[in-house]
Design a protein around this motif. Structure first.
Motif, PDB file in Angstrom:
ATOM      1  N   GLU A 356       0.822  -1.211   0.000  1.00  0.00           N
ATOM      2  CA  GLU A 356       0.000   0.000   0.000  1.00  0.00           C
ATOM      3  C   GLU A 356       0.856   1.261   0.000  1.00  0.00           C
ATOM      4  O   GLU A 356       0.349   2.357  -0.215  1.00  0.00           O
ATOM      5  N   ARG A 357       2.165   1.123   0.271  1.00  0.00           N
ATOM      6  CA  ARG A 357       3.030   2.295   0.316  1.00  0.00           C
ATOM      7  C   ARG A 357       3.576   2.597  -1.083  1.00  0.00           C
ATOM      8  O   ARG A 357       4.123   1.723  -1.751  1.00  0.00           O
ATOM      9  N   ARG A 358       3.427   3.829  -1.486  1.00  0.00           N
ATOM     10  CA  ARG A 358       3.898   4.241  -2.811  1.00  0.00           C
ATOM     11  C   ARG A 358       5.417   4.307  -2.829  1.00  0.00           C
ATOM     12  O   ARG A 358       6.035   4.869  -1.927  1.00  0.00           O
ATOM     13  N   ILE A 359       6.032   3.709  -3.821  1.00  0.00           N
ATOM     14  CA  ILE A 359       7.485   3.660  -3.941  1.00  0.00           C
ATOM     15  C   ILE A 359       7.874   4.196  -5.308  1.00  0.00           C
ATOM     16  O   ILE A 359       7.253   3.872  -6.322  1.00  0.00           O
ATOM     17  N   ARG A 360       8.894   5.039  -5.332  1.00  0.00           N
ATOM     18  CA  ARG A 360       9.462   5.537  -6.585  1.00  0.00           C
ATOM     19  C   ARG A 360      10.825   4.886  -6.797  1.00  0.00           C
ATOM     20  O   ARG A 360      11.561   4.651  -5.831  1.00  0.00           O
ATOM     21  N   HIS A 361      11.183   4.646  -8.033  1.00  0.00           N
ATOM     22  CA  HIS A 361      12.515   4.158  -8.385  1.00  0.00           C
ATOM     23  C   HIS A 361      13.158   5.210  -9.286  1.00  0.00           C
ATOM     24  O   HIS A 361      12.699   5.465 -10.398  1.00  0.00           O
ATOM     25  N   VAL A 407      10.753   6.213  -0.581  1.00  0.00           N
ATOM     26  CA  VAL A 407       9.424   6.249   0.042  1.00  0.00           C
ATOM     27  C   VAL A 407       9.175   7.670   0.539  1.00  0.00           C
ATOM     28  O   VAL A 407      10.106   8.418   0.846  1.00  0.00           O
ATOM     29  N   GLU A 408       7.909   8.017   0.631  1.00  0.00           N
ATOM     30  CA  GLU A 408       7.566   9.381   1.030  1.00  0.00           C
ATOM     31  C   GLU A 408       7.613   9.533   2.545  1.00  0.00           C
ATOM     32  O   GLU A 408       7.085   8.702   3.293  1.00  0.00           O
ATOM     33  N   TRP A 419      10.874  12.833   0.024  1.00  0.00           N
ATOM     34  CA  TRP A 419      11.096  11.435  -0.305  1.00  0.00           C
ATOM     35  C   TRP A 419      12.442  10.981   0.251  1.00  0.00           C
ATOM     36  O   TRP A 419      13.433  11.703   0.180  1.00  0.00           O
TER      37      TRP A 419
END
Length: 715
Positions: A356-361, A407-408, A419
């Protein structure tokens, strides 16, 4: 409840205690004292008959009566419309599935209840016979029936139909959870919870493979009792009244006629709306079969340990290893229990980032080009150029152009989102990518509010940074005299243990105390650490931790209960001679887990190695020690920001923990030093060496190779 609602009272008792004092009791065990004559209160309660609005009931009454209504509503003794339940039942169709041994007598029990229709579900491949919103499927089996119930749940979910499962295992009937598709716990959650909490998952596999018994499962009287309990739960749920099966399972023992409610929280990796508790509900977390916390126990004081110290150990489900957490308190067990549950929440939430946690790469440079606020990796105090250049060093330099997961988080300093590299808050490795650091556990904390969790995490971050500066530079600081109140706490240990309280100077002017506890008989040294608003409270907390670590020594030194089960792959083999310094490398590069540090200090020679800066120190007074005045995030944050540092936190609260009214956060202060394993210390940009000079401990910085790497006796 809005003022225009006409509440109707049900199921209360009123007892006179004194002429002007009475006690209101509810069927759920709630009690509420009311300072008023019992006749007045009874007359007012009689008016709560569904004909008057809340506003009219409170008109002209003492303001305290509003609290009475709030209490009655919270304890499910007020209904807005007593007839609404009957109307709901009259509109509800119940479809039965499962074993005829249960469904046939259940149909007879349900017949007088006023349902629109009671029928058997004919099959899963037929068109649904009635309106899904007005239908409940009740499936009752005389065996665990995991496959059958899972299929029926999927059938109901696809059609938006409510579902109430009932199964039998371990000689008991298990009703629930009562499933409303798309919200709350469901049968899949119940199975997942039982598997994660099971000491041996093979038992669940055996249940899953079990078939229906060849003959009757229960005696007739047992069947009636089980199905009556199931029918009551169904009627309450269908009519909109509180039912225990809406929050979990009801375990029914037909031999002893016992009923046990087991909580089932939605598992965090299946996102859906959850009902968040008003205030902390530890009862939703703790259960030996379905809980996040599967056991709570008080550790008895070992011979020679302080009897006043209460130590609570809890087992935490669904952790890869070392599935325990602990809490301590002087005098009372309940605060120790609360502390242990908070630690369990932190460990459980911290073990996963969760889908459920938004992750950016991306790389930091790419995020900045895209206008995404991110933490510059150059602000981190990780490893030095000398470490990166050493043969076999396991981590890569964290530069601004390398890609990683983010992660935010939230900057409490700027009040803006930011982030954060995921590697700083998660032990989950990035598949195929470089590793930049080991797990940073400092700053991970649980609490009953976000601020509580962040405050506790910040206290730990400050304590760990200060401790690493002290331990790496080994200054001979002055100790505090032990005041009478603290001497009284440990008076019964005087023949066995020596206690040294060392206030650790730091640039933030925050009270941080190290408590060294030395077992004179076994020659074992442990050090507890604590940050608190004043040095006295920090000393008590650190001392409790120092003695608790002595409990761990007993486990590590017990050949009959190998500690390797808790710390697989890290500890060295058990040694009866306790000469563990001979088992580890001289440079301690193989000390890769906090438990390794304690195993080394089972060796009597370890305490002697660190004694010059830990024991027999000169004395200083308590006067002039720093103080904050209050244990609030703002108080700590101001001290940190005055020194030019930023306070950041990442919310680690999983949905299930949030539903129980708890929170977890990982707090970071970029530039400070975490307490990573002795084998891979964070020498970073030289902060540890410079800080010793700034604090007046040394006239010039030590060379990096001159810093102390002997393991700290702390886990």
């Amino acid at each position: 409840m809005p003022d225009h609602i006409r509440p109707q009272l049900t199921g209360i008792e009123l007892h006179a205690l004194e002429p002007g004092l009475c006690l209101l009791s509810t069927p759920n065990g709630g009690q509420f004292p009311i300072t008023a004559p019992v006749a007045e209160v009874r007359g007012w309660l009689d008016r709560c008959d569904g004909t008057r609005t809340r506003e009219k009931l409170l008109a002209g009454m003492d303001p305290g009566y509003a609290e009475v209504l709030d209490f009655l509503e919270a304890d499910a003794c007020l209904r807005a419309d007593q007839d609404a339940g009957a109307r709901r039942l009259a509109a509800t169709t119940v479809l039965l599935a499962g074993a005829p041994e249960l469904t046939e007598p259940l149909a007879g029990l349900l017949a007088p209840s006023g349902y629109a229709r009671i029928a058997r579900l004919t099959g899963l491949d037929h068109p649904f016979p009635v309106a899904p919103a007005d239908t409940i499927v009740v499936a009752a089996f005389t065996h665990p029936a995991y496959a059958e119930l899972t299929a029926l749940e999927a059938f109901c979910a696809d059609r938006g139909v409510r579902f109430l499962p009932f199964r039998c295992e371990r000689g008991q009937g298990i009703a629930g959870p009562a499933v409303t598709p798309g919200s709350g716990p469901d049968f899949a959650d119940a199975l997942a919870r039982r598997r994660s909490a099971a000491p041996d998952p093979r038992v669940l596999d055996a249940f899953a493979a079990a078939g229906a018994p060849p003959g009757p499962r229960f005696r007739p009287g047992e069947t009636r009792w089980l199905l009556t309990a199931l029918a009551v739960q169904l009627e309450r749920w269908a009519s909109g009244a509180p039912a225990e099966t809406t929050t979990g399972e009801l375990e029914l023992d037909p031999v002893r006629l016992r009923v046990l409610s087991r909580p089932v929280l939605p598992v965090p990796d299946r996102p859906r709306p959850v009902v968040v508790a008003h205030g902390p509900r530890p009862d939703l977390l703790v259960d030996d079969r379905t809980g996040i916390v599967t056991a709570v126990r008080e550790l008895p004081a070992a011979p020679g340990m302080p009897a006043r110290l209460k130590v609570c150990a809890v087992d935490v489900a669904d952790l890869p290893h070392d599935s325990q957490a602990s809490g301590t308190s002087w005098h009372d067990f309940e605060p120790a229990r609360d502390s242990a549950i908070g630690a369990a929440v932190a460990r459980y939430c911290g073990s996963r980032l969760g889908p459920e946690r938004r992750i950016r790469h991306a790389s930091y440079d790419r995020l900045r080009r895209d206008g995404v606020p991110a933490l510059d990796p150059r602000r981190l105090n990780l490893y030095s150029a000398r470490q990166y250049a050493s043969a076999g060093f396991p981590f890569a330099p964290f530069t601004t152009d390398v890609e990683c997961a983010w992660v935010e988080g939230f900057s409490h300093t700027t009040q803006d989102p930011i982030w954060v590299p995921a590697c700083l808050v998660s032990a989950e490795p990035e598949p195929g990518g470089p590793r930049f650091t080991g797990p940073v556990t400092a700053g991970l904390a649980g609490g009953t509010s976000v601020e509580d969790a962040v405050t506790s995490g910040l206290e730990e971050v400050l304590a760990r940074d200060t401790t690493m500066v002290w331990w790496a530079n080994t200054p001979r600081l002055r100790r505090l005299s032990v005041p009478a109140e603290i001497r009284a706490l440990v008076a019964d240990t005087a023949d066995t243990y020596d206690v040294t309280l060392i206030p650790l100077d730091n640039e933030f002017d925050v009270p941080i105390v190290a408590a060294a506890v030395f077992d004179r008989t076994r020659r074992r040294l442990s050090i507890g650490l604590a940050t608190r608003p004043d040095a006295f409270e920090a000393a008590k907390k650190a001392l409790a931790e120092g003695f608790t670590l002595q409990h761990t020594y007993r486990t590590l030194d017990d050949e009959r209960a190998p500690a390797g089960r808790r710390y697989p792959g890290h500890l060295k083999p058990y040694r009866a001679d306790r000469r563990y310094l001979d088992s580890y490398r001289e440079d301690f590069a193989d000390v890769v887990d906090p438990a390794c540090r304690q195993q080394i200090h089972l060796d009597p020679r370890a305490a002697a190695r660190v004694a010059p800066w830990v024991r027999n120190l000169p004395v200083r007074t308590w006067e002039g020690l720093p103080s904050l005045g209050e244990r609030r995030l703002k108080a700590y944050q101001e001290r940190v920001e005055e020194r030019g540092f930023e306070v950041i936190s990442v919310d680690r609260t999983t949905r299930d923990v949030e539903a129980a009214g708890f929170h977890a956060a990982h707090t970071l202060v970029p530039g400070l030093v975490p307490n990573l394993p002795a084998g891979i210390p964070c020498w970073g940009d030289g902060r540890i060496r410079r800080a010793a000079v700034d604090l007046g401990w040394r006239s010039t910085p030590l060379p990096e190779e001159g810093l102390n790497v002997f393991p700290l006796p702390h886990a």
